[in-house]
Design a protein around this motif. Structure first.
Motif, PDB file in Angstrom:
ATOM      1  N   ALA A   1      13.700   1.647  -5.297  1.00  0.00           N
ATOM      2  CA  ALA A   1      13.527   1.418  -6.474  1.00  0.00           C
ATOM      3  C   ALA A   1      12.058   0.619  -7.604  1.00  0.00           C
ATOM      4  N   ALA A   2      11.641  -0.380  -6.321  1.00  0.00           N
ATOM      5  CA  ALA A   2      10.318  -1.336  -6.891  1.00  0.00           C
ATOM      6  C   ALA A   2       9.143  -0.479  -6.858  1.00  0.00           C
ATOM      7  N   ASP A   3       8.927   0.230  -6.524  1.00  0.00           N
ATOM      8  CA  ASP A   3       7.762   1.472  -6.313  1.00  0.00           C
ATOM      9  C   ASP A   3       8.305   2.558  -5.787  1.00  0.00           C
ATOM     10  N   PRO A   4       7.704   3.155  -6.424  1.00  0.00           N
ATOM     11  CA  PRO A   4       8.153   4.699  -5.973  1.00  0.00           C
ATOM     12  C   PRO A   4       7.318   5.089  -4.966  1.00  0.00           C
ATOM     13  N   SER A   5       5.909   4.362  -5.470  1.00  0.00           N
ATOM     14  CA  SER A   5       4.865   5.173  -4.608  1.00  0.00           C
ATOM     15  C   SER A   5       4.667   5.178  -3.441  1.00  0.00           C
TER      16      SER A   5
ATOM     17  N   MET B   1       6.133  13.749   6.066  1.00  0.00           N
ATOM     18  CA  MET B   1       6.115  12.908   5.492  1.00  0.00           C
ATOM     19  C   MET B   1       5.965  11.841   5.648  1.00  0.00           C
ATOM     20  N   LEU B   2       5.442  11.162   4.679  1.00  0.00           N
ATOM     21  CA  LEU B   2       4.642   9.768   4.661  1.00  0.00           C
ATOM     22  C   LEU B   2       4.821   8.317   3.789  1.00  0.00           C
ATOM     23  N   GLY B   3       5.071   7.208   4.413  1.00  0.00           N
ATOM     24  CA  GLY B   3       6.181   6.467   3.528  1.00  0.00           C
ATOM     25  C   GLY B   3       6.037   5.109   4.067  1.00  0.00           C
ATOM     26  N   GLN B   4       6.243   4.204   3.343  1.00  0.00           N
ATOM     27  CA  GLN B   4       5.368   2.629   3.796  1.00  0.00           C
ATOM     28  C   GLN B   4       7.066   1.910   2.994  1.00  0.00           C
ATOM     29  N   THR B   5       7.217   0.603   4.252  1.00  0.00           N
ATOM     30  CA  THR B   5       7.662  -0.218   3.723  1.00  0.00           C
ATOM     31  C   THR B   5       8.211  -1.476   4.311  1.00  0.00           C
ATOM     32  N   ASN B   6       8.482  -2.265   3.892  1.00  0.00           N
ATOM     33  CA  ASN B   6       8.480  -4.019   4.530  1.00  0.00           C
ATOM     34  C   ASN B   6       7.581  -3.875   5.701  1.00  0.00           C
ATOM     35  N   GLY B   7       6.100  -3.946   5.309  1.00  0.00           N
ATOM     36  CA  GLY B   7       4.714  -4.622   6.690  1.00  0.00           C
ATOM     37  C   GLY B   7       5.102  -3.421   7.132  1.00  0.00           C
ATOM     38  N   PHE B   8       5.590  -2.009   7.554  1.00  0.00           N
ATOM     39  CA  PHE B   8       4.932  -0.691   8.083  1.00  0.00           C
ATOM     40  C   PHE B   8       5.110   0.950   7.658  1.00  0.00           C
ATOM     41  N   VAL B   9       3.787   0.919   7.512  1.00  0.00           N
ATOM     42  CA  VAL B   9       3.815   2.900   6.812  1.00  0.00           C
ATOM     43  C   VAL B   9       4.316   3.896   8.331  1.00  0.00           C
ATOM     44  N   GLY B  10       4.850   4.799   8.146  1.00  0.00           N
ATOM     45  CA  GLY B  10       5.436   5.736   9.076  1.00  0.00           C
ATOM     46  C   GLY B  10       4.928   7.279   8.618  1.00  0.00           C
ATOM     47  N   PHE B  11       4.855   8.187   9.360  1.00  0.00           N
ATOM     48  CA  PHE B  11       4.407   9.182   9.543  1.00  0.00           C
ATOM     49  C   PHE B  11       5.334   9.953  10.307  1.00  0.00           C
ATOM     50  N   LYS B  12       6.256  11.282   9.302  1.00  0.00           N
ATOM     51  CA  LYS B  12       7.329  12.164   9.852  1.00  0.00           C
ATOM     52  C   LYS B  12       6.595  13.271  10.227  1.00  0.00           C
ATOM     53  N   THR B  13       6.930  14.338  11.036  1.00  0.00           N
ATOM     54  CA  THR B  13       6.805  15.131  11.059  1.00  0.00           C
ATOM     55  C   THR B  13       8.032  16.173  11.891  1.00  0.00           C
ATOM     56  N   SER B  14       8.749  16.947  11.225  1.00  0.00           N
ATOM     57  CA  SER B  14       9.990  17.821  11.835  1.00  0.00           C
ATOM     58  C   SER B  14       9.758  19.283  12.168  1.00  0.00           C
ATOM     59  N   TYR B  15      10.197  20.068  12.921  1.00  0.00           N
ATOM     60  CA  TYR B  15      10.513  21.508  13.493  1.00  0.00           C
ATOM     61  C   TYR B  15      11.625  21.541  13.613  1.00  0.00           C
ATOM     62  N   THR B  16      11.904  22.900  12.685  1.00  0.00           N
ATOM     63  CA  THR B  16      13.656  23.764  12.810  1.00  0.00           C
ATOM     64  C   THR B  16      13.168  25.237  13.197  1.00  0.00           C
ATOM     65  N   ASN B  17      14.076  25.723  14.011  1.00  0.00           N
ATOM     66  CA  ASN B  17      13.249  27.067  13.829  1.00  0.00           C
ATOM     67  C   ASN B  17      15.145  27.442  14.396  1.00  0.00           C
ATOM     68  N   ASN B  18      15.622  28.404  13.739  1.00  0.00           N
ATOM     69  CA  ASN B  18      16.463  28.697  13.456  1.00  0.00           C
ATOM     70  C   ASN B  18      16.749  30.477  14.434  1.00  0.00           C
TER      71      ASN B  18
ATOM     72  N   GLU C   1      20.024   8.236  -9.327  1.00  0.00           N
ATOM     73  CA  GLU C   1      19.366   8.580  -7.618  1.00  0.00           C
ATOM     74  C   GLU C   1      19.491   6.940  -7.464  1.00  0.00           C
ATOM     75  N   LEU C   2      20.472   6.463  -5.630  1.00  0.00           N
ATOM     76  CA  LEU C   2      20.691   5.871  -5.178  1.00  0.00           C
ATOM     77  C   LEU C   2      19.880   4.309  -5.382  1.00  0.00           C
ATOM     78  N   PRO C   3      18.482   4.082  -5.541  1.00  0.00           N
ATOM     79  CA  PRO C   3      18.106   3.841  -5.180  1.00  0.00           C
ATOM     80  C   PRO C   3      17.809   2.842  -6.857  1.00  0.00           C
TER      81      PRO C   3
END
Length: 312
Positions: free
Chosen positions: A29-33, A51-68, A258-260
């Motif tokens: 909410a303070a910094d949507p970037s 997905m790329l995200g930053q919060t509380n001193g950490f940067v995270g890069f998440k990937t996911s794969y789904t196949n139905n 929005e929740l934030p």
């Protein structure tokens, strides 16, 4: 490197996860970037996200794969965690348990902010991974709940939900429903079922003043269409993943809040005790990063995982 088995039994209390997820929302909410929109690629029956995200001193890069498309759902997800200041990698970790923790935490926060003030009865629809995790988190933010109802079609799943609740609240009992005719008795409905569920709660089964939280499946689109207010964890993410709830004539409804923004005091959630509210809980990578950091710290402190020298 932290594998699924390395993280499976790292102890973490629901209240700790809820606090981390809430802090991530407030940071957003303070910094949507710090949480740009996810990227997706669809190829036949498979879909991949980055997905790329930053919060509380950490940067995270998440990937996911789904196949139905194989007859059996395939799902793989990882989180790369980096120190924000030095840029050094902290961990590459399986993200399955992270998602299994941050999602019910988000639902519990939504329930705390949006449930009717006299909430006594909750209904959980679904007994998969999210159904099993839901109740310890919900009871953390809604300790006044007196009655717990559960609908599921798999006996082993029902037993697992009961077992998970017993670990945290050994004194609490669950009413198992044979059908959803009594959904109208619930103040909070949490729809966490998988895509093959027979459950389909319709708008007329949602009582006046109730809250319906969608995580997976279990409620019909008309519950959203007819709601007095619509709240999303992220309007942007809902626009990407919520198209199956678009109205055939008017398209996908825009959230009222929005929740934030609600947590930051800049938007209102519930504005009347008789309002039916629909909450759309879509993942935000900043919450994965926040929970992943807790799990990584704990696992590394316990000597788990395998240390890898990337640039030696």
């Amino acid at each position: 490197m932290l594998s699924k088995s390395d993280l499976a039994d790292v102890a973490i209390a629901p209240a700790e996860v809820i606090a981390a997820v809430e802090a991530a929302y407030l940071g957003h909410a303070a910094d949507p970037s710090g949480n740009p929109r996810k990227l997706n690629i669809t190829a036949g029956p498979s879909i991949s996200y980055a997905m790329l995200g930053q919060t509380n001193g950490f940067v995270g890069f998440k990937t996911s794969y789904t196949n139905n498309g194989t007859g059996e759902k395939l799902y793989y997800t990882t989180l790369g965690l980096y120190d924000e200041e030095s840029g050094l990698p902290v961990a590459l970790m399986d993200c399955g348990r992270i998602g299994a923790l941050r999602t019910p935490a988000a639902s519990a926060i939504l329930a705390r902010e949006l449930a009717p003030p006299d909430t006594k009865t909750v209904l959980v629809v679904g007994t998969g991974a999210q159904g099993r995790a839901a109740l310890p988190f919900l009871l953390t933010t809604l300790p006044q709940v007196e009655r717990i109802m559960l609908f599921g079609s798999h006996p082993e799943g029902i037993a697992a939900v009961k077992g998970e609740l017993r670990q945290h609240h050994p004194d609490r009992e669950i009413e198992v429903l044979d059908d959803l005719g009594r959904a109208c008795e619930a103040d909070v409905v949490l729809a966490v079922a998988g895509p093959g569920t027979p459950a389909q709660i319709r708008a007329e089964q949602i009582r006046e003043g109730a809250l319906a939280v969608l995580v997976g499946y279990g409620v019909a689109p008309d519950v959203l269409w007819s709601a007095d207010r619509l709240v999303a964890t992220s309007a942007e993410q809902m626009a990407l993943t919520g198209q199956d709830f678009a109205h055939p004539g008017t398209g996908l409804r825009l959230p009222d809040a929005e929740l934030p923004e609600i947590l930051a005091g800049r938007a209102q959630g519930r504005t009347g005790s008789r309002q039916r509210i629909f909450a759309y809980n879509s993942g935000m990578v900043v919450t994965d990063v926040a929970v992943g950091a807790i799990l990584a710290r704990a696992a590394i402190a316990q000597g788990r995982g395998k240390e890898v020298e990337l640039w030696s």
